[in-house]
Motif scaffolding. Structure first.
Motif, PDB file in Angstrom:
ATOM      1  N   ALA A 114       0.836  -1.195   0.000  1.00  0.00           N
ATOM      2  CA  ALA A 114       0.000   0.000   0.000  1.00  0.00           C
ATOM      3  C   ALA A 114       0.869   1.242   0.000  1.00  0.00           C
ATOM      4  N   GLY A 118      -3.757   4.636  -0.177  1.00  0.00           N
ATOM      5  CA  GLY A 118      -4.079   3.332  -0.755  1.00  0.00           C
ATOM      6  C   GLY A 118      -4.237   2.233   0.273  1.00  0.00           C
ATOM      7  N   CYS A 203      -2.391  -1.326  -3.723  1.00  0.00           N
ATOM      8  CA  CYS A 203      -3.165  -0.112  -3.921  1.00  0.00           C
ATOM      9  C   CYS A 203      -2.338   1.098  -3.519  1.00  0.00           C
ATOM     10  N   GLY A 204      -2.413   2.149  -4.322  1.00  0.00           N
ATOM     11  CA  GLY A 204      -1.683   3.377  -4.051  1.00  0.00           C
ATOM     12  C   GLY A 204      -1.710   4.275  -5.268  1.00  0.00           C
TER      13      GLY A 204
END
Length: 270
Positions: A114, A118, A203-204
């Motif tokens: 992450a 995110g 996610c990010g």
């Protein structure tokens, strides 16, 4: 989900609690609507403020918890949301999109990567995996932020560290920071996992996502086992407006969760 038969009509959600997670990030816990608004990890809502507009926001709460949305102030709509207090009303539509395929991670090593905010869309899935650690192999939570002050969900990170391997890094340390410095992909060097049989959820920011997917693939992780969620500018959330159409996919309805194999068709320059 339809509201009163109109997919564009938001439900009214009362803000139960507001918590500041950093200088520009707040966590809003909502109530006042029915159970049809309960999302799966990875799904998102269209969130609106009367007179300001509407934005897509991923769910940040685990199953069984009151719905929470982690919102960073970056524009007109999110700035208006940040002005709201407990007891005020938000409009929400959803949940929309697909979810993280959590079932495929069972009995496998799991890596979460992450960057910045995110961590919020991944939070429900990390909560699920951490709460059922015996059903998985080794679990790693790798999280990077620009500065120590921008690390969010600190209490969760401490809790996850009791049953999983948590590693943090920042781009720009302050005088008090004693942890790692550098990009989040650098933390993969410390991961003792079987990449060829493991699964990763990422996610990010887009640049971080692309770098992470490349690095995971280079370490032998199958493309179908590398999973991310994408952000996109969208107006409707239900595949009607076309704002989030990319190559052959609508981010809102075909995603926002995709495997690296699926993204090969979307990111031509990947």
């Amino acid at each position: 989900m339809e509201t009163r038969g109109n997919i564009y009509l938001p439900a009214r959600a009362k803000i139960r609690r507001v918590v500041s997670l950093s200088a520009d990030v707040k966590l809003f816990t909502l109530g006042g609507f029915d159970g049809n608004h309960r999302p799966r990890a990875g799904q998102f809502f269209m969130v609106s403020v009367m007179g300001a507009g509407e934005v897509p926001i991923s769910a940040a709460s685990a199953q069984g918890e009151p719905l929470s949305l982690c919102i960073r102030k970056v524009g007109k709509v999110t700035a208006a949301i940040h002005e709201l207090k407990e007891g005020d009303i938000l409009g929400i539509r959803g949940p929309y999109g697909n979810a993280f395929p959590s079932e495929m991670a069972r009995d496998r090593d799991v890596i979460f990567l992450a960057g910045g905010i995110g961590i919020a869309p991944l939070r429900p899935l990390i909560q699920e995996v951490a709460a059922n650690a015996k059903s998985y192999g080794k679990v790693f939570v790798l999280y990077g932020a620009k500065t120590p002050e921008e690390i969010i969900f600190k209490d969760d990170l401490e809790g996850w560290a009791k049953g999983t391997s948590v590693a943090l890094t920042v781009d720009s340390p302050d005088e008090e920071w004693q942890g790692r410095t550098g990009v989040v992909t650098g933390l993969l060097d410390e991961v003792d996992a079987d990449f060829s049989k493991g699964v990763a959820f990422v996610c990010g920011p887009e640049v971080m996502i692309k770098a992470s997917l490349r690095e995971l693939a280079s370490r032998g992780m199958p493309e179908d086992s590398i999973i991310t969620t994408l952000e996109a500018h969208m107006k409707c959330g239900v595949g009607k407006c076309g704002h989030c159409y990319l190559a052959s996919k609508y981010i809102c309805t075909d995603g926002p969760v995709f495997t690296l194999r699926e993204l090969r068709d979307i990111w031509a320059a990947f």
